[in-house]
Design a protein around this motif. Structure first.
Motif, PDB file in Angstrom:
ATOM      1  N   LYS A  10     -31.106 125.378  22.517  1.00  0.00           N
ATOM      2  CA  LYS A  10     -30.999 124.957  21.110  1.00  0.00           C
ATOM      3  C   LYS A  10     -32.378 124.700  20.498  1.00  0.00           C
ATOM      4  O   LYS A  10     -32.670 125.153  19.390  1.00  0.00           O
ATOM      5  CB  LYS A  10     -30.150 123.675  21.054  1.00  0.00           C
ATOM      6  CG  LYS A  10     -29.898 123.105  19.670  1.00  0.00           C
ATOM      7  CD  LYS A  10     -28.863 121.988  19.730  1.00  0.00           C
ATOM      8  CE  LYS A  10     -28.926 121.089  18.505  1.00  0.00           C
ATOM      9  NZ  LYS A  10     -29.983 120.057  18.574  1.00  0.00           N
ATOM     10  N   ASP A  11     -33.242 123.972  21.210  1.00  0.00           N
ATOM     11  CA  ASP A  11     -34.483 123.473  20.598  1.00  0.00           C
ATOM     12  C   ASP A  11     -35.763 124.019  21.212  1.00  0.00           C
ATOM     13  O   ASP A  11     -36.847 123.759  20.672  1.00  0.00           O
ATOM     14  CB  ASP A  11     -34.528 121.936  20.671  1.00  0.00           C
ATOM     15  CG  ASP A  11     -33.475 121.291  19.779  1.00  0.00           C
ATOM     16  OD1 ASP A  11     -33.146 121.896  18.745  1.00  0.00           O
ATOM     17  OD2 ASP A  11     -32.993 120.197  20.106  1.00  0.00           O
ATOM     18  N   GLY A  12     -35.692 124.703  22.333  1.00  0.00           N
ATOM     19  CA  GLY A  12     -36.900 125.259  22.943  1.00  0.00           C
ATOM     20  C   GLY A  12     -37.408 126.442  22.131  1.00  0.00           C
ATOM     21  O   GLY A  12     -36.632 127.171  21.524  1.00  0.00           O
ATOM     22  N   LEU A  20     -42.984 128.074  27.025  1.00  0.00           N
ATOM     23  CA  LEU A  20     -41.811 127.468  26.399  1.00  0.00           C
ATOM     24  C   LEU A  20     -42.254 126.148  25.778  1.00  0.00           C
ATOM     25  O   LEU A  20     -42.777 125.276  26.469  1.00  0.00           O
ATOM     26  CB  LEU A  20     -40.726 127.210  27.439  1.00  0.00           C
ATOM     27  CG  LEU A  20     -39.492 126.463  26.934  1.00  0.00           C
ATOM     28  CD1 LEU A  20     -38.679 127.329  25.979  1.00  0.00           C
ATOM     29  CD2 LEU A  20     -38.627 125.997  28.111  1.00  0.00           C
ATOM     30  N   LYS A  21     -42.049 126.023  24.480  1.00  0.00           N
ATOM     31  CA  LYS A  21     -42.439 124.798  23.782  1.00  0.00           C
ATOM     32  C   LYS A  21     -41.209 123.894  23.671  1.00  0.00           C
ATOM     33  O   LYS A  21     -40.169 124.297  23.138  1.00  0.00           O
ATOM     34  CB  LYS A  21     -42.953 125.182  22.384  1.00  0.00           C
ATOM     35  CG  LYS A  21     -44.025 124.252  21.864  1.00  0.00           C
ATOM     36  CD  LYS A  21     -44.650 124.762  20.589  1.00  0.00           C
ATOM     37  CE  LYS A  21     -45.334 123.601  19.876  1.00  0.00           C
ATOM     38  NZ  LYS A  21     -45.859 123.973  18.574  1.00  0.00           N
ATOM     39  N   VAL A  22     -41.329 122.697  24.196  1.00  0.00           N
ATOM     40  CA  VAL A  22     -40.198 121.762  24.178  1.00  0.00           C
ATOM     41  C   VAL A  22     -40.668 120.422  23.609  1.00  0.00           C
ATOM     42  O   VAL A  22     -40.267 119.359  24.066  1.00  0.00           O
ATOM     43  CB  VAL A  22     -39.591 121.580  25.593  1.00  0.00           C
ATOM     44  CG1 VAL A  22     -38.794 122.793  26.013  1.00  0.00           C
ATOM     45  CG2 VAL A  22     -40.680 121.262  26.617  1.00  0.00           C
ATOM     46  N   GLY A 184     -37.801 136.806  23.491  1.00  0.00           N
ATOM     47  CA  GLY A 184     -37.943 135.492  22.879  1.00  0.00           C
ATOM     48  C   GLY A 184     -36.849 134.515  23.282  1.00  0.00           C
ATOM     49  O   GLY A 184     -36.760 133.417  22.741  1.00  0.00           O
ATOM     50  N   GLN A 185     -36.003 134.911  24.249  1.00  0.00           N
ATOM     51  CA  GLN A 185     -34.941 134.027  24.717  1.00  0.00           C
ATOM     52  C   GLN A 185     -35.195 133.624  26.172  1.00  0.00           C
ATOM     53  O   GLN A 185     -35.820 134.368  26.933  1.00  0.00           O
ATOM     54  CB  GLN A 185     -33.571 134.747  24.661  1.00  0.00           C
ATOM     55  CG  GLN A 185     -33.164 135.187  23.267  1.00  0.00           C
ATOM     56  CD  GLN A 185     -32.881 134.003  22.340  1.00  0.00           C
ATOM     57  OE1 GLN A 185     -32.166 133.085  22.717  1.00  0.00           O
ATOM     58  NE2 GLN A 185     -33.468 134.018  21.142  1.00  0.00           N
ATOM     59  N   VAL A 186     -34.673 132.470  26.531  1.00  0.00           N
ATOM     60  CA  VAL A 186     -34.817 131.980  27.898  1.00  0.00           C
ATOM     61  C   VAL A 186     -33.686 132.538  28.765  1.00  0.00           C
ATOM     62  O   VAL A 186     -32.522 132.507  28.371  1.00  0.00           O
ATOM     63  CB  VAL A 186     -34.733 130.439  27.903  1.00  0.00           C
ATOM     64  CG1 VAL A 186     -34.694 129.910  29.328  1.00  0.00           C
ATOM     65  CG2 VAL A 186     -35.915 129.842  27.143  1.00  0.00           C
ATOM     66  N   VAL A 187     -34.054 133.057  29.934  1.00  0.00           N
ATOM     67  CA  VAL A 187     -33.043 133.466  30.926  1.00  0.00           C
ATOM     68  C   VAL A 187     -33.116 132.476  32.079  1.00  0.00           C
ATOM     69  O   VAL A 187     -34.153 132.365  32.745  1.00  0.00           O
ATOM     70  CB  VAL A 187     -33.309 134.887  31.453  1.00  0.00           C
ATOM     71  CG1 VAL A 187     -32.225 135.300  32.454  1.00  0.00           C
ATOM     72  CG2 VAL A 187     -33.389 135.886  30.304  1.00  0.00           C
TER      73      VAL A 187
END
Lengths: 194, 194
Positions: A10-12, A20-22, A184-187
């Protein structure tokens, strides 16, 4: 940890190939309820290990490490980062290279806060190349204390840190394991395995 | 807060005329149970103020601020310190001078984490000359947000910070108020008044 994976989705923010910016819930703005849930999860994993101390590195590690220490009711010690440090007899030190920032820091812990009786759980926000955690394990070894394991919030399984600690026999528990960034998505590793 | 005063008497180390070292429970090694009690005390003092965010400065402020945020169930934002910082459009910044270290730092908070709707409680480990807290109130003002008050772990009443905030009408709640150091011992304000 599903709560964390959902929050990363949702927010990363994925930047480039491997960042990855969190900063909206972990390392600038911090969600305390999420941290407390993380602390409980680390506690469940290590509660039979007679942990006497939680160790981390300032600043991003402090919130998750504190939440963990609150579950164990043991002290948290956070290593301080120094650009340069004149040798001090009363400190354990280690040099930590940051691949992201391409700079080296000396991390230091006062000797009086780590003894050979300590059974230490390391907690940190990220495990990528493993430099920070390695620095902490070196300091724990210098003190004659025992590294029981490492509790990591976000692990990048495609970087070398995890293998380093597997090879050293250090038990690593990661709450979210990222196998890759794709478009651009996390796996996550558990999706990839599925 | 008696628990804290007792702990300062037991474990605090007075250095010279005006320095109190509390690195065994507050700013290097951290006692999480004590921090949680502090967080509850700040919550009791400010619980009717519709606080939306806790603000502090890395690193020593993070543990008490986190414990407070955990009570309010609102986000914690910690300002980052930079030796120098190129102007960034997406950050609020303020310059903070440290009398102890005799250096200036720029502290910065990402604009997206502070809006004009925010009602902010500042939490910090020390209030002495008030520079760090002033930097945070300046940033809060820049964001058009409201500083509801400041929760301070240890206040040195003989330095100018408290008066600065009284003059600005900022409500300050300090858990331990040190009036003086005398023969290497701490004199608390409530003892001096007595």
């Amino acid at each position: 940890m599903k709560l964390l994976e959902d929050r990363i989705r949702k927010d990363g923010i994925v930047l480039g190939e491997d960042v990855l910016k969190v900063d909206s819930f972990l390392n600038h703005q911090v969600d305390p309820d999420l941290m407390m849930e993380m602390g409980k999860t680390f506690y469940e994993q290590f509660k039979n290990e007679k942990i006497t101390k939680i160790l981390t590195v300032e600043s991003s590690g402090i919130a998750p490490a504190f939440a963990t220490a609150a579950q164990f009711h043991v002290p948290l010690v956070f290593a301080r980062k120094h650009k340069s440090l004149t040798l001090k007899d009363d400190m354990y030190t280690a040099t930590v290279y940051s691949f992201t920032k391409q700079t080296s820091n000396t991390i230091a812990i006062a000797k009086k806060f780590l003894t050979s009786d300590d059974r230490v759980l390391i907690v940190d926000d990220f495990l990528a190349n493993g430099q920070a955690v390695q620095g902490l394990t070196d300091i724990i070894k210098d003190a004659g204390a025992t590294t029981v394991g490492a509790g990591i919030v976000i692990e990048k399984t495609f970087q070398k840190g995890r293998k380093m600690f597997d090879d050293q026999g250090v038990r690593v528990v990661s709450l979210a394991r990222i196998a890759a960034f794709k478009n651009g998505q996390v796996v996550f590793a558990d999706e990839q395995d599925a």
